[in-house]
Structure formats: structure tokens, C-alpha cells
Design an enzyme around this catalytic site. Structure first.
Site, PDB file in Angstrom:
ATOM      1  N   SER A 149      46.740  33.900  52.462  1.00 15.57           N
ATOM      2  CA  SER A 149      47.160  32.735  53.241  1.00 15.57           C
ATOM      3  C   SER A 149      46.506  31.463  52.686  1.00 15.57           C
ATOM      4  O   SER A 149      46.715  31.116  51.517  1.00 15.57           O
ATOM      5  CB  SER A 149      46.847  32.970  54.721  1.00 15.57           C
ATOM      6  OG  SER A 149      47.535  32.076  55.550  1.00 15.57           O
ATOM      7  N   ASP A 236      56.759  37.849  56.783  1.00 13.41           N
ATOM      8  CA  ASP A 236      56.238  36.494  56.712  1.00 13.41           C
ATOM      9  C   ASP A 236      57.362  35.554  57.131  1.00 13.41           C
ATOM     10  O   ASP A 236      58.552  35.869  56.985  1.00 13.41           O
ATOM     11  CB  ASP A 236      55.807  36.160  55.277  1.00 13.41           C
ATOM     12  CG  ASP A 236      54.313  36.318  55.047  1.00 13.41           C
ATOM     13  OD1 ASP A 236      53.536  35.881  55.915  1.00 13.41           O
ATOM     14  OD2 ASP A 236      53.931  36.869  53.998  1.00 13.41           O
ATOM     15  N   HIS A 268      52.537  38.936  57.975  1.00 14.04           N
ATOM     16  CA  HIS A 268      51.466  38.112  57.421  1.00 14.04           C
ATOM     17  C   HIS A 268      50.087  38.707  57.690  1.00 14.04           C
ATOM     18  O   HIS A 268      49.199  38.637  56.831  1.00 14.04           O
ATOM     19  CB  HIS A 268      51.566  36.723  58.057  1.00 14.04           C
ATOM     20  CG  HIS A 268      50.696  35.694  57.420  1.00 14.04           C
ATOM     21  ND1 HIS A 268      51.067  34.990  56.292  1.00 14.04           N
ATOM     22  CD2 HIS A 268      49.456  35.210  57.766  1.00 14.04           C
ATOM     23  CE1 HIS A 268      50.115  34.134  55.973  1.00 14.04           C
ATOM     24  NE2 HIS A 268      49.122  34.243  56.846  1.00 14.04           N
TER      25      HIS A 268
END
Length: 291
Positions: A149, A236, A268
Site C-alpha cells: 500500500s 483491491d 487489499h
């Protein structure tokens, strides 16, 4: 500086909105709980060297696992948290399988906003990376960067930096590549989210600190030896998929070595959570990418 939140952009860029396995509001607490547990287990290893100082700041710390690893590789990990959440103490969740494979793993700590702004965050990770490359040279080991991320963004910025470009080729060649896990490469949309109410980036800063900016692409394309392994989770949000494709295409167009992997059935958070499990698809892919 953008101070208003665009609700449509906010929805798109909040990863919890795209999670299928639990309710959106449960996804972040679950992620924090799971990664904290796996990080504590890794940090409890008596051989771990915790809180090694790389600079003068109180949080200028790295944790080193399996210092005498047999593979000759150091896997650097930078965790995320949208530059405003989490901490180095709960960022060792990738360690156990990599150490079992014989790698040395180094986890970078850094202060999130509002303790420091994006310029400070990027600079701190660069300082850590400078220390790590010196350490790797002394130990005669190669280096792979990896990040999840916001951590993927920070890895990209490190390898796009003027500091890295100014290193002699012998030092740059220590770095073999980078594994980007569900990263963000264009920060301009972040200006319209609640994240920027804490980061307080201006439009110029968002461009300066975007790996997809022309200046950063011009610098990173000098390093033809680097492998750029880009990974996203099936669940995601659309912007993460779009930005991953855009970054890969920009690197491909500049004749850099890239790969793109979409992890089926993962989101995610589960992508990162599962990196503590030797048998998980995320770990297997990670292992393959750093060979």
C-alpha cells in the site's frame, strides 16, 4: 492545498469498501489484529535485532531478522497505513516465511502524519535505505525492496530519488528489484480524500511525490537492472488496479523489466495478512518474484 473531501473519490480509494469476506467496517480492525499477532511472533525470536538505529531521529529504526541468512539476500519491507496509520512495531508480518527460506529481512520504521508530512516520510525511508545499502555492502548481500500500500509507494519513491540516482553503479546494483503490493503511484486523487486532511499535501507536493510523475519516471528509468514486480489483489478497489497498470505501462515504455500479478480471491488486507503464512498464495507469489 485541497481541504475538501470528494465522497466519490473517497469511496473509490478506501480499500475496505471493496472487501468481500467481512463487512467493510470490520476489515481494518481485523487486519490490524492479524498483522499485530504475526509481527509479535516474529519479533519474539531471540535472534531478532530490534530497534537498530539508522539515523538521529527517535524513530530512525530498523528491525533485522536472520542477520546471518544463507541466501545472500536482504528483503526490505515497508508497511502501509495510508501514511497516517500503523507503526513499525506491527510491521513484521512478512518475516517468518522469508526467514524460513534463509533470507535476511529488514523492516523499516517511519513516523506517519501528522508527526511529519509526506516530504518527511519520504526522506526518512530514504535515510533508512541509505543505511541498508551500506549494511548490505558490508555483509556482501543483495537487496530486494518490498512494500504494501503506502509502503509500495515509498519503495517506488526511494528508487526514483535523486539520492539513489547519484550512487555509483556498484552501489545501485546491490538492489535487484522491488515488489509492489497494492501500491499507490499517483497521489493527486489522494488530495480529495480524508487522508489529505491529515497529510495536508498541496497539488505540487502530490505531483512531486508521485512515482508516476515525469521527473520520478525519468530518474527511475536510469536503473535498467531493476526488476519491478507489481501485485494487486482481485478485490483491491478499481483505482489500485488502474494505477498498477499505469505504473507498469510507464515502466514498460521505458524498457524496464516488469511483471504484473493479480491475486485471485484476495483483497487489499488479506494479501498482506497472508504473507505470514508459508502456504498462502500471497507468500508463494512473493517467493517467486524475489528469485
Amino acid at each position: 492545498m485541497s481541504s475538501s473531501v470528494d465522497l466519490e473519490v473517497e469511496y473509490l480509494y478506501m480499500p475496505s469498501n471493496w472487501v468481500k469476506r467481512v463487512k467493510p467496517e470490520e476489515s481494518v480492525p481485523l487486519y490490524v489484529r492479524n498483522t499485530t499477532e504475526s509481527s509479535r511472533a516474529a519479533r519474539a525470536d531471540p535472534s531478532a535485532k530490534l530497534g537498530i538505529r539508522f539515523g538521529p531521529g527517535p524513530s530512525d529504526l530498523v528491525d533485522i531478522f536472520n542477520e546471518d541468512g544463507s541466501t545472500g539476500k536482504i528483503i526490505v519491507f515497508v508497511a502501509g497505513g495510508y501514511w497516517v496509520e500503523l507503526s513499525g512495531e506491527i510491521s513484521a508480518f512478512t518475516v517468518a516465511p522469508l526467514v524460513a527460506d534463509g533470507h535476511t529481512v529488514i523492516v523499516i520504521h517511519y513516523d506517519r502524519a501528522p508527526v511529519q508530512n509526506m516530504a518527511g516520510i519520504v526522506d526518512q525511508v530514504e535515510r533508512a535505505s541509505r543505511w541498508i545499502l551500506q549494511y548490505a555492502e558490508e555483509k556482501k548481500k543483495s537487496v530486494w525492496f518490498s512494500g504494501h500500500s503506502a509502503g509500495a509507494h515509498l519503495c517506488a519513491m526511494t528508487l526514483s530519488s535523486s539520492w539513489f540516482a547519484a550512487l555509483p553503479h556498484s552501489s545501485r546494483s546491490i538492489v535487484q528489484g522491488v515488489v509492489h503490493l497494492s501500491g499507490i503511484y499517483n497521489l493527486t486523487p489522494i488530495l480529495s480524500t480524508s487522508v489529505n486532511t491529515v497529510l495536508k499535501m498541496s497539488e505540487d507536493e502530490a505531483d512531486k511525490f508521485s512515482p508516476l510523475s515525469q521527473a520520478n519516471l525519468d530518474r527511475i528509468c536510469q536503473h535498467k537492472h531493476l526488476k519491478h514486480q507489481i501485485v494487486v489483489a482481485e478485490f483491491d478497489g478499481p483505482p489500485f488496479h488502474e494505477q498498477a497498470e499505469q505504473y507498469r505501462k510507464a515502466l514498460d515504455d521505458r524498457k524496464l523489466t516488469t511483471s504484473m500479478t493479480v491475486l485471485s480471491g484476495m483483497d487489499h488486507f488479506s494479501l498482506a495478512e497472508d504473507l505470514c503464512k508459508p502456504e498462502s498464495a500471497a507468500t508463494q507469489i512473493f517467493r517467486t518474484l524475489i528469485k
